[in-house]
Design an enzyme around this catalytic site. Structure first.
Site, PDB file in Angstrom:
ATOM      1  N   HIS A 198     -34.158  24.042 -44.168  1.00  0.00           N
ATOM      2  CA  HIS A 198     -33.682  25.087 -43.579  1.00  0.00           C
ATOM      3  C   HIS A 198     -32.811  25.690 -44.753  1.00  0.00           C
ATOM      4  O   HIS A 198     -31.971  24.915 -45.323  1.00  0.00           O
ATOM      5  CB  HIS A 198     -32.905  24.786 -42.289  1.00  0.00           C
ATOM      6  CG  HIS A 198     -32.317  25.941 -41.820  1.00  0.00           C
ATOM      7  ND1 HIS A 198     -32.991  26.929 -41.051  1.00  0.00           N
ATOM      8  CD2 HIS A 198     -30.994  26.174 -41.734  1.00  0.00           C
ATOM      9  CE1 HIS A 198     -32.107  27.795 -40.612  1.00  0.00           C
ATOM     10  NE2 HIS A 198     -31.081  27.493 -40.974  1.00  0.00           N
ATOM     11  N   ILE A 235     -41.758  24.066 -32.321  1.00  0.00           N
ATOM     12  CA  ILE A 235     -42.418  22.909 -31.994  1.00  0.00           C
ATOM     13  C   ILE A 235     -42.116  22.351 -30.611  1.00  0.00           C
ATOM     14  O   ILE A 235     -41.104  22.262 -30.127  1.00  0.00           O
ATOM     15  CB  ILE A 235     -42.289  21.983 -33.135  1.00  0.00           C
ATOM     16  CG1 ILE A 235     -42.149  22.412 -34.651  1.00  0.00           C
ATOM     17  CG2 ILE A 235     -43.047  20.755 -32.992  1.00  0.00           C
ATOM     18  CD1 ILE A 235     -43.454  22.576 -35.060  1.00  0.00           C
ATOM     19  N   GLY A 260     -44.793  29.808 -49.167  1.00  0.00           N
ATOM     20  CA  GLY A 260     -45.483  28.463 -49.639  1.00  0.00           C
ATOM     21  C   GLY A 260     -44.704  28.022 -50.878  1.00  0.00           C
ATOM     22  O   GLY A 260     -45.114  27.142 -51.425  1.00  0.00           O
ATOM     23  N   SER A 261     -43.431  28.585 -51.222  1.00  0.00           N
ATOM     24  CA  SER A 261     -42.902  27.751 -52.612  1.00  0.00           C
ATOM     25  C   SER A 261     -42.571  26.471 -52.353  1.00  0.00           C
ATOM     26  O   SER A 261     -42.564  25.747 -53.372  1.00  0.00           O
ATOM     27  CB  SER A 261     -41.695  28.878 -52.955  1.00  0.00           C
ATOM     28  OG  SER A 261     -40.748  28.779 -51.917  1.00  0.00           O
ATOM     29  N   ASN A 262     -42.218  26.162 -51.196  1.00  0.00           N
ATOM     30  CA  ASN A 262     -41.946  24.528 -50.961  1.00  0.00           C
ATOM     31  C   ASN A 262     -43.089  23.993 -50.725  1.00  0.00           C
ATOM     32  O   ASN A 262     -43.230  22.753 -51.522  1.00  0.00           O
ATOM     33  CB  ASN A 262     -41.088  24.538 -49.642  1.00  0.00           C
ATOM     34  CG  ASN A 262     -39.856  24.995 -49.683  1.00  0.00           C
ATOM     35  OD1 ASN A 262     -38.837  24.389 -50.213  1.00  0.00           O
ATOM     36  ND2 ASN A 262     -39.210  26.219 -49.028  1.00  0.00           N
ATOM     37  N   ASN A 317     -38.022  19.318 -41.718  1.00  0.00           N
ATOM     38  CA  ASN A 317     -37.799  20.601 -41.754  1.00  0.00           C
ATOM     39  C   ASN A 317     -36.868  20.856 -43.044  1.00  0.00           C
ATOM     40  O   ASN A 317     -36.009  20.270 -43.123  1.00  0.00           O
ATOM     41  CB  ASN A 317     -37.470  21.200 -40.618  1.00  0.00           C
ATOM     42  CG  ASN A 317     -37.293  22.526 -40.559  1.00  0.00           C
ATOM     43  OD1 ASN A 317     -38.254  23.485 -41.217  1.00  0.00           O
ATOM     44  ND2 ASN A 317     -36.298  23.300 -40.254  1.00  0.00           N
TER      45      ASN A 317
HETATM   46  C1  GRF Z   1     -37.631  28.538 -46.724  1.00  0.00           C
HETATM   47  O1  GRF Z   1     -36.260  29.266 -47.000  1.00  0.00           O
HETATM   48  C2  GRF Z   1     -37.198  27.739 -45.977  1.00  0.00           C
HETATM   49  O2  GRF Z   1     -36.095  27.058 -46.143  1.00  0.00           O
HETATM   50  C3  GRF Z   1     -37.498  28.243 -44.409  1.00  0.00           C
HETATM   51  O3  GRF Z   1     -38.578  29.083 -44.853  1.00  0.00           O
HETATM   52  C4  GRF Z   1     -38.449  29.445 -46.180  1.00  0.00           C
HETATM   53  C5  GRF Z   1     -39.912  29.157 -46.503  1.00  0.00           C
HETATM   54  O4  GRF Z   1     -40.269  29.635 -47.829  1.00  0.00           O
HETATM   55  N1  GRF Z   1     -37.466  27.485 -43.442  1.00  0.00           N
HETATM   56  P1  GRF Z   1     -41.577  29.126 -48.791  1.00  0.00           P
HETATM   57  O5  GRF Z   1     -42.815  29.659 -47.555  1.00  0.00           O
HETATM   58  O6  GRF Z   1     -41.653  27.853 -48.720  1.00  0.00           O
HETATM   59  O7  GRF Z   1     -41.641  30.097 -50.045  1.00  0.00           O
END
Ligand code: GRF
Length: 203
Positions: free
Chosen positions: A111, A95, A14-16, A109
């Site tokens: 990626h 999905i 979940g860093s994003n 999304n």
């Molecule tokens: C990220 O590298 C994203 O691009 C991919 O999965 C990873 C998720 O990382 N789809 P996080 O869970 O947000 O840290």
């Protein structure tokens, strides 16, 4: 303008999710995270959501007869909360049209490669094994394929001599955390236009 109502889907760290939550808290992103959708009980992202005061809709895929069945429940939740944008951020599931169709053009999304190179899982490892000198990150609209939807924005990341999956991943994740909140903000400002396969950001 009212804040853009978003839902984040994530399965792991979940860093994003955190990057979006931080940007909202710091007033850099005119959005509100209405919901985290997560398919993995105990995933670190659920603790992040709790800390941020974001409700989690946690589900166990195995307890449903099909993908379509759990997606119908997710769709009902999204509609109930008037979610305007879905952000897939490390959501490790395919999905189906149940979600793609009603949210086409409103689901993105992130990626960890420069698509269309290295789609699917392990985008960072694939790039390293192939031996490319430049890889990066992509934010794209979601269509029915695997990482195939219209590209909104990309950022390049150089592959350095001696990089391991870990050292490269560190720089990729940093680029993701910078790019994703920016793209969500552009969408919140109504500046992202989609014409067929072509997405553009109005200046
Ligand atoms: C990220 O590298 C994203 O691009 C991919 O999965 C990873 C998720 O990382 N789809 P996080 O869970 O947000 O840290």
């Amino acid at each position: 303008m009212a804040a853009l109502r978003i839902a984040v889907f994530a399965s792991g760290n979940g860093s994003n999710f955190q990057a979006i939550a931080d940007a909202v808290r710091e007033g850099k992103l005119d959005a509100s995270i209405e919901l985290l959708v997560c398919d993995k009980p105990g995933a670190p992202v659920t603790e992040r959501a709790q800390r941020e005061g974001v409700e989690t809709w946690l589900f166990t895929p195995k307890s449903y007869p099909s993908r379509e069945a759990y997606e119908a429940d997710i769709l009902a939740e999204l509609r109930r909360r008037n979610v305007e944008l879905v952000v897939l951020a490390g959501y490790m599931r395919i999905i189906t049209p149940v979600l793609v169709e009603p949210y086409y053009g409103r689901m993105i999304n992130i990626h960890p490669s420069l698509l269309p190179a290295f789609p699917g899982i392990g985008g960072i490892r694939q790039a390293l094994e192939y031996g490319v000198k430049i890889t990066g990150v992509t934010v794209h609209f979601v269509d029915g394929g695997m990482d195939t939807g219209p590209i909104i924005a990309q950022r390049a990341v150089e592959v350095l001599d001696g990089d391991t999956e870990e050292t490269l991943a560190e720089r990729i994740h940093k680029a993701e955390r910078e790019l994703l909140p920016h793209v969500v903000q552009f969408i919140a400002e109504g500046r992202v236009e989609l014409n067929g396969r072509h997405a553009s950001i109005r200046q």
